[in-house]
Design an enzyme around this catalytic site. Structure first.
Site, PDB file in Angstrom:
ATOM      1  N   ALA A  11      38.214  -4.532 -72.742  1.00  0.00           N
ATOM      2  CA  ALA A  11      39.142  -4.553 -71.601  1.00  0.00           C
ATOM      3  C   ALA A  11      39.131  -3.209 -70.894  1.00  0.00           C
ATOM      4  O   ALA A  11      38.651  -2.222 -71.430  1.00  0.00           O
ATOM      5  CB  ALA A  11      40.547  -4.915 -72.075  1.00  0.00           C
ATOM      6  N   ARG A  16      36.384   6.144 -65.814  1.00  0.00           N
ATOM      7  CA  ARG A  16      35.566   7.353 -65.861  1.00  0.00           C
ATOM      8  C   ARG A  16      34.121   7.091 -65.395  1.00  0.00           C
ATOM      9  O   ARG A  16      33.356   8.011 -65.190  1.00  0.00           O
ATOM     10  CB  ARG A  16      35.565   7.933 -67.285  1.00  0.00           C
ATOM     11  CG  ARG A  16      36.887   8.601 -67.660  1.00  0.00           C
ATOM     12  CD  ARG A  16      36.984   8.947 -69.134  1.00  0.00           C
ATOM     13  NE  ARG A  16      37.308   7.786 -69.960  1.00  0.00           N
ATOM     14  CZ  ARG A  16      37.445   7.823 -71.293  1.00  0.00           C
ATOM     15  NH1 ARG A  16      37.268   8.954 -71.946  1.00  0.00           N
ATOM     16  NH2 ARG A  16      37.747   6.741 -71.972  1.00  0.00           N
ATOM     17  N   GLY A 104      33.142  -2.400 -76.968  1.00  0.00           N
ATOM     18  CA  GLY A 104      32.127  -2.876 -76.025  1.00  0.00           C
ATOM     19  C   GLY A 104      31.308  -1.771 -75.396  1.00  0.00           C
ATOM     20  O   GLY A 104      30.277  -2.030 -74.774  1.00  0.00           O
TER      21      GLY A 104
HETATM   22  C1  UD1 Z   1      38.052   5.465 -78.667  1.00  0.00           C
HETATM   23  C2  UD1 Z   1      38.815   5.918 -79.918  1.00  0.00           C
HETATM   24  C3  UD1 Z   1      38.226   7.230 -80.423  1.00  0.00           C
HETATM   25  C4  UD1 Z   1      36.770   7.036 -80.721  1.00  0.00           C
HETATM   26  C5  UD1 Z   1      36.013   6.483 -79.490  1.00  0.00           C
HETATM   27  C6  UD1 Z   1      34.611   6.075 -79.894  1.00  0.00           C
HETATM   28  C7  UD1 Z   1      41.087   5.044 -79.707  1.00  0.00           C
HETATM   29  C8  UD1 Z   1      42.498   5.335 -79.366  1.00  0.00           C
HETATM   30  N1  UD1 Z   1      40.228   6.053 -79.605  1.00  0.00           N
HETATM   31  O1  UD1 Z   1      38.316   6.422 -77.651  1.00  0.00           O
HETATM   32  O2  UD1 Z   1      38.901   7.654 -81.613  1.00  0.00           O
HETATM   33  O3  UD1 Z   1      36.200   8.257 -81.157  1.00  0.00           O
HETATM   34  O4  UD1 Z   1      36.673   5.323 -78.967  1.00  0.00           O
HETATM   35  O5  UD1 Z   1      33.836   5.728 -78.786  1.00  0.00           O
HETATM   36  O6  UD1 Z   1      40.769   3.921 -80.069  1.00  0.00           O
HETATM   37  N2  UD1 Z   1      39.724  -1.239 -74.763  1.00  0.00           N
HETATM   38  C9  UD1 Z   1      40.374  -2.455 -74.732  1.00  0.00           C
HETATM   39  N3  UD1 Z   1      41.694  -2.498 -74.392  1.00  0.00           N
HETATM   40  C10 UD1 Z   1      42.406  -1.366 -74.087  1.00  0.00           C
HETATM   41  C11 UD1 Z   1      41.732  -0.123 -74.138  1.00  0.00           C
HETATM   42  C12 UD1 Z   1      40.393  -0.091 -74.498  1.00  0.00           C
HETATM   43  O7  UD1 Z   1      39.779  -3.502 -74.970  1.00  0.00           O
HETATM   44  O8  UD1 Z   1      43.602  -1.490 -73.789  1.00  0.00           O
HETATM   45  C13 UD1 Z   1      38.290  -1.205 -75.123  1.00  0.00           C
HETATM   46  C14 UD1 Z   1      37.419  -0.565 -74.048  1.00  0.00           C
HETATM   47  O9  UD1 Z   1      36.832  -1.536 -73.211  1.00  0.00           O
HETATM   48  C15 UD1 Z   1      36.347   0.161 -74.846  1.00  0.00           C
HETATM   49  C16 UD1 Z   1      36.989   0.403 -76.202  1.00  0.00           C
HETATM   50  O10 UD1 Z   1      38.162  -0.398 -76.269  1.00  0.00           O
HETATM   51  O11 UD1 Z   1      35.201  -0.658 -75.022  1.00  0.00           O
HETATM   52  C17 UD1 Z   1      37.369   1.876 -76.390  1.00  0.00           C
HETATM   53  O12 UD1 Z   1      38.234   2.283 -75.350  1.00  0.00           O
HETATM   54  P1  UD1 Z   1      38.077   3.704 -74.653  1.00  0.00           P
HETATM   55  O13 UD1 Z   1      39.159   3.826 -73.653  1.00  0.00           O
HETATM   56  O14 UD1 Z   1      36.693   3.906 -74.217  1.00  0.00           O
HETATM   57  O15 UD1 Z   1      38.415   4.663 -75.898  1.00  0.00           O
HETATM   58  P2  UD1 Z   1      37.939   6.165 -76.099  1.00  0.00           P
HETATM   59  O16 UD1 Z   1      38.806   7.043 -75.294  1.00  0.00           O
HETATM   60  O17 UD1 Z   1      36.486   6.273 -75.936  1.00  0.00           O
HETATM   61 CA    CA Z   2      34.869   4.904 -75.276  1.00  0.00          CA
END
Ligand code: UD1
Ligand code: CA
Length: 453
Positions: A11, A16, A104
């Site tokens: 999601a 970024r 994802g």
């Molecule tokens: C996240 C982790 C971090 C880790 C990193 C690895 C958390 C809080 N942090 O950070 O510890 O080192 O990934 O890459 O989990 N997503 C959803 N729903 C949401 C938010 C995100 O489905 O409400 C999905 C996004 O599409 C993405 C994944 O979760 O594929 C990770 O989200 P992202 O915002 O990229 O997390 P990071 O800041 O990278």
């Molecule tokens: Ca990420």
């Protein structure tokens, strides 16, 4: 037997990335990031596979439905963080015992690594197992706080981590395996973190530890768990992906003297002993047989090339191109939906679209199959050992018979029977001695024009 469900979190738009395309649809090796993760997930044959999306991701939903019809989409409205996404996934997977959470945006992880992780989780009797890694650039990743005996105590997001943890601790790869019986009650109680208004899946670890459940970490290699948050990271991952694919090709016996200039897609297949010269780009869906040669500056997608065939230099094979054994497609030749039989040749400057070229046929320089009338596409059939003279326009639908000859510069609008000769061009006129007169006329005309101006 314990049953495994997989949730792929995808999601959010990925702001970024700074463009209109959903982050997980950005391509890596010619396939969307999410496609890589779905393929890995499917390889583990889970009892249930769910993909978490937000309502703004209709194009992502369409992709999931087309690519992975067995997956179930869970909507997260609004997306309130990875903790919230995992809670919704856990609700959707019914009575599965374990939930493997994949992100994802983390496309390089292989099924073997995940299988090893699942095994380790079982032998350790853990409530949660987290994949750790130590990338060269650590920015953006959460850090793992480990006890002296190696047990996992908590995951601290970068913005909350103290300097020692930032410098020394392994990073969170964003893969977690959970015992749902332990995780379910805690997932609904994860706090909303004020800085983003989100609940963090990473906070689940400390919550499990506080409930006296054990958590463990397993380490992946530094490259395979790289995540994508920006165009720069995507480009870095592409470089890693390409290097790995090239190494695998060389390992398999492909002859590729300057591998770093060859771009491969996720599904490119090249047989041993095939030669790929420098500066070749493979889009998706290409198969090159053992012993074929692709010469420099060629671009291929959706194409099959048989043994002994030679492509390029400077050739473009578009989807539906199939070259038989020993066929040749040379410089500045474009093919699309075109099947060339054994030994057929189009060596220079031609367009073959929606065409069948028989075995041993010769297509002269500048030949064009006029396949499109502005409304529909039509086929051109060229029989075996036919000879099509240079600069011919074959207006489809049309058939050139076997062993027929088409004179150079012809515009062919009607079928040519087998073994016939067809010439369709203006007749040549020769006027002896007239050239000086003509030159004088041209000179006069120019002088008159100059006088007027
Ligand atoms: C996240 C982790 C971090 C880790 C990193 C690895 C958390 C809080 N942090 O950070 O510890 O080192 O990934 O890459 O989990 N997503 C959803 N729903 C949401 C938010 C995100 O489905 O409400 C999905 C996004 O599409 C993405 C994944 O979760 O594929 C990770 O989200 P992202 O915002 O990229 O997390 P990071 O800041 O990278
Ligand atoms: Ca990420």
């Amino acid at each position: 037997m314990t049953s495994l469900a997989i949730a792929v979190l995808a999601a959010g738009r990925g702001t970024r990335m700074r463009n209109g395309l959903a982050k997980v649809l950005h391509p890596l090796g010619g396939r969307p990031l999410l496609g890589h993760v779905l393929a890995t997930a499917a390889a583990l044959e889970p009892a249930a596979l769910v993909v978490v999306l937000d309502p703004c991701s209709e194009e992502v939903a369409a992709y999931v439905t087309a690519e992975c019809p067995g997956a179930r989409i869970v909507w997260q409205d609004p997306p309130r963080g990875t903790g919230d996404a995992t809670r919704r996934a856990a609700e959707a997977v019914g009575d599965a015992d374990r939930l493997l959470v994949l992100y994802g945006d983390t496309p390089l992880l292989g099924a073997d690594r995940l299988r090893a992780m699942i095994e380790r989780h079982a032998t350790a009797g853990a409530a949660a197992t987290v994949l750790a890694f130590r990338p060269a650039r650590r920015e953006g990743y959460g850090r793992l706080r480990l006890a002296e005996d190696g047990r996992l105590l908590e995951i601290v997001e970068e913005r909350h981590a103290e300097p020692e943890l930032l410098a020394g601790a392994p990073c969170n790869a964003g893969v977690m395996l959970l015992e749902l019986e332990a995780a379910r009650p805690l997932l609904s109680r994860l706090p909303l973190r004020p800085e983003k208004g989100e609940s963090y899946l990473t906070d689940l670890v400390a919550a499990l530890v506080a409930a006296a459940r054990s958590c463990v970490a397993v380490e992946a290699d530094p490259e395979e768990a790289l995540g994508v948050n920006s165009q720069r990271e995507l480009a870095e991952l592409e470089a890693v992906f390409q290097r790995r694919r090239r190494e695998a090709m060389l390992e398999g016996g492909v002859i590729m003297p300057v591998p770093e200039t060859v771009f491969l897609a996720f599904d490119t297949e090249i047989g041993p002993g095939a030669v790929i010269e420098p500066q070749v780009v493979f889009g998706p869906g290409v198969r090159i047989a053992a012993g074929a040669r692709v010469r420099s500056f060629s671009h291929l997608e959706g194409a099959e090339v048989a043994a002994g065939a030679v492509v390029g230099p400077f050739a473009r094979l578009r989807p539906g191109s199939r070259l038989g054994e020993g066929a040749r497609v040379g410089n500045f030749v474009e093919t699309k939906n075109a099947v060339l039989g054994t030994g057929a040749k189009a060596n220079h400057l031609a367009y073959l679209g929606d065409a069948t070229v028989g075995e041993g046929a010769n297509i002269g320089a500048g030949t064009i199959t006029c396949n499109y009338d502005g409304v529909a596409k039509h086929r051109t059939e060229i029989g075996r050992r036919a000879f099509v003279g240079s600069n011919s326009a074959l207006v489809a639908p049309v058939r050139i018979g076997a062993e027929a000859i088409v004179g150079a510069g012809s515009t062919i609008t009607r079928d040519v029977p087998d073994r016939a000769v067809a010439v369709a061009r203006g007749g040549q006129q020769v006027k002896p001695g007239r050239a000086p007169d003509l030159r004088q006329r041209f000179a006069r005309r120019r002088a008159e024009k100059a006088a007027k101006e």
